[in-house]
Scaffold this motif. Structure first.
Motif, mmCIF file in Angstrom:
data_model
loop_
_atom_site.group_PDB
_atom_site.id
_atom_site.type_symbol
_atom_site.label_atom_id
_atom_site.label_comp_id
_atom_site.label_asym_id
_atom_site.label_seq_id
_atom_site.Cartn_x
_atom_site.Cartn_y
_atom_site.Cartn_z
ATOM 1 N N ASP A 26 0.805 -1.221 0.000
ATOM 2 C CA ASP A 26 0.000 0.000 0.000
ATOM 3 C C ASP A 26 0.839 1.271 0.000
ATOM 4 O OD1 ASP A 26 -2.338 -1.514 0.064
ATOM 5 O OD2 ASP A 26 -2.344 -1.612 2.250
ATOM 6 N N ASP A 27 2.158 1.141 -0.047
ATOM 7 C CA ASP A 27 3.026 2.312 -0.046
ATOM 8 C C ASP A 27 3.401 2.707 -1.470
ATOM 9 O OD1 ASP A 27 3.039 2.695 2.657
ATOM 10 O OD2 ASP A 27 4.884 1.590 3.015
ATOM 11 N N ASP A 28 3.631 4.010 -1.667
ATOM 12 C CA ASP A 28 4.027 4.503 -2.985
ATOM 13 C C ASP A 28 4.886 5.753 -2.797
ATOM 14 O OD1 ASP A 28 4.246 5.602 -5.544
ATOM 15 O OD2 ASP A 28 2.287 4.820 -6.153
ATOM 16 N N PRO A 29 6.197 5.645 -2.996
ATOM 17 C CA PRO A 29 7.080 6.801 -2.790
ATOM 18 C C PRO A 29 6.986 7.831 -3.907
ATOM 19 C CG PRO A 29 8.331 4.943 -3.632
ATOM 20 C CD PRO A 29 6.938 4.436 -3.389
ATOM 21 N N ILE A 30 6.324 7.510 -4.984
ATOM 22 C CA ILE A 30 6.233 8.426 -6.130
ATOM 23 C C ILE A 30 4.886 9.146 -6.155
ATOM 24 C CG2 ILE A 30 6.533 8.653 -8.617
ATOM 25 C CD1 ILE A 30 8.938 7.465 -6.991
ATOM 26 N N LEU A 31 3.811 8.380 -6.073
ATOM 27 C CA LEU A 31 2.472 8.950 -6.215
ATOM 28 C C LEU A 31 1.705 9.016 -4.902
ATOM 29 C CD1 LEU A 31 1.453 7.098 -9.508
ATOM 30 C CD2 LEU A 31 2.527 9.342 -9.249
ATOM 31 N N GLY A 32 2.269 8.488 -3.838
ATOM 32 C CA GLY A 32 1.590 8.486 -2.554
ATOM 33 C C GLY A 32 1.603 9.855 -1.890
ATOM 34 N N PRO A 33 0.860 10.004 -0.782
ATOM 35 C CA PRO A 33 0.777 11.312 -0.094
ATOM 36 C C PRO A 33 2.134 11.717 0.483
ATOM 37 C CG PRO A 33 -0.261 9.562 1.207
ATOM 38 C CD PRO A 33 0.024 8.973 -0.128
ATOM 39 N N ASP A 34 2.375 13.021 0.487
ATOM 40 C CA ASP A 34 3.656 13.539 0.965
ATOM 41 C C ASP A 34 3.863 13.314 2.460
ATOM 42 O OD1 ASP A 34 4.206 14.402 -1.574
ATOM 43 O OD2 ASP A 34 3.505 16.463 -1.222
ATOM 44 N N ASN A 35 2.770 13.205 3.214
ATOM 45 C CA ASN A 35 2.880 13.112 4.668
ATOM 46 C C ASN A 35 2.913 11.674 5.181
ATOM 47 O OD1 ASN A 35 0.265 12.438 4.084
ATOM 48 N ND2 ASN A 35 -0.676 13.781 5.625
ATOM 49 N N LYS A 36 3.057 10.715 4.271
ATOM 50 C CA LYS A 36 3.098 9.310 4.689
ATOM 51 C C LYS A 36 4.499 8.753 4.493
ATOM 52 C CE LYS A 36 1.171 4.706 3.938
ATOM 53 N NZ LYS A 36 0.295 3.832 3.114
ATOM 54 N N CYS A 37 5.040 8.162 5.567
ATOM 55 C CA CYS A 37 6.363 7.538 5.479
ATOM 56 C C CYS A 37 6.257 6.202 4.737
ATOM 57 C CB CYS A 37 6.936 7.302 6.876
ATOM 58 S SG CYS A 37 7.326 8.808 7.780
ATOM 59 N N VAL A 38 7.250 5.924 3.939
ATOM 60 C CA VAL A 38 7.319 4.651 3.212
ATOM 61 C C VAL A 38 8.416 3.811 3.850
ATOM 62 C CG1 VAL A 38 7.813 3.549 1.006
ATOM 63 C CG2 VAL A 38 6.476 5.667 1.069
ATOM 64 N N HIS A 39 8.042 2.649 4.355
ATOM 65 C CA HIS A 39 9.002 1.771 5.012
ATOM 66 C C HIS A 39 9.721 0.904 3.985
ATOM 67 C CE1 HIS A 39 7.574 2.820 9.011
ATOM 68 N NE2 HIS A 39 6.340 2.716 8.547
#
Length: 254
Positions: A197-210
């Motif tokens: 469920d993580d996305d470092p490109i299109l995901g929200p700016d305020n969510k950390c990607v593990h």
């Protein structure tokens, strides 16, 4: 022989567990057969109990050293700085036992844990008190790297993520990766290293990607053959993503 201690300066203490006489208590010297500073005490049940002669001034320190089971508090954090619930363990615990305790408090499976103390990876058979980081402090900071395939992202999910990302690749990356499959392989490695469920490109700016892939010096890495090179080398994930996707203004500011 029987040894009578100087009553004002020394005491015989029970030095063996599992008897009616409580470990660490003072016993009657007249019932001790001594062998140097250790001896056998005739217990109330009629059997011998190991005892040790201790200076009166050192009795409390002796009891603390022998009676207490020293514990250590593990302060475990993830790569993004998130602090997990603290874990209290006896120092004689193994790293495997530490991982089990962390799994119980954090929900992170044992199979996905890589524990780091300083720059040293802790291996399951190691005993905590034998690790340099644990020799002294009663609190030890550890880093936990979650490993193991990015949360089970399927091949189809990886392919879908890569296809979405390719639409946002900056021209500078296409200029460097003249063979499209080389760029695609980099993106595949990134997709494999993150949660479904993580996305470092299109995901929200305020969510950390593990990150769950390889690391070096506590930083996420992938291995790739850089354009113009013949051999594979390590590349920091944050740097390669910035190169591939950042706008010109953002890239210049890095």
């Amino acid at each position: 022989m029987t040894h009578f201690q100087n009553l004002s300066t020394e005491e015989w203490l029970v030095a063996e567990r599992g008897h009616e006489e409580v470990f660490g208590t003072t016993v009657d010297a007249s019932r001790v057969t001594a062998f140097g500073r250790r001896g056998m005490f005739e217990g109330s049940a009629g059997h011998g109990i190991l005892v040790e002669l201790v200076k009166t001034s050192d009795v409390e320190a002796w009891r603390i050293q022998h009676l207490e089971d020293p514990h250590v508090c593990l302060k475990v954090s993830l790569l993004d700085g998130e602090l997990l619930p603290p874990v209290l363990l006896p120092l004689h615990s193994s790293v495997a036992q530490a991982k089990k305790a962390i799994a119980e408090t954090s929900g992170i499976p044992i199979s996905r844990q890589k524990l780091i103390a300083g720059n040293e990876e802790l291996l399951d058979p190691q005993i905590l008190k034998a690790v340099p980081a644990f020799q002294g402090p009663d609190e030890v900071a550890l880093s936990l790297i979650k490993i193991g395939g990015g949360g089970g992202r399927s091949d189809d999910a990886i392919r879908t993520a890569v296809e979405l990302w390719e639409a946002y690749v900056h021209p500078r990356a296409n200029d460097m990766f003249t063979v499209p499959s080389s760029l695609r392989e980099v993106l595949v490695q990134v997709a494999k290293g993150i949660e479904m469920d993580d996305d470092p490109i299109l995901g929200p700016d305020n969510k950390c990607v593990h990150w769950h892939g390889d690391v070096h010096n506590m930083k996420a890495i992938i291995k790739m053959v850089k354009p113009g090179d013949q051999e594979e080398s390590e590349t920091y994930v944050n740097r390669i993503l910035a190169f591939i996707f950042a706008t010109d203004s953002s890239f210049k500011a890095l």
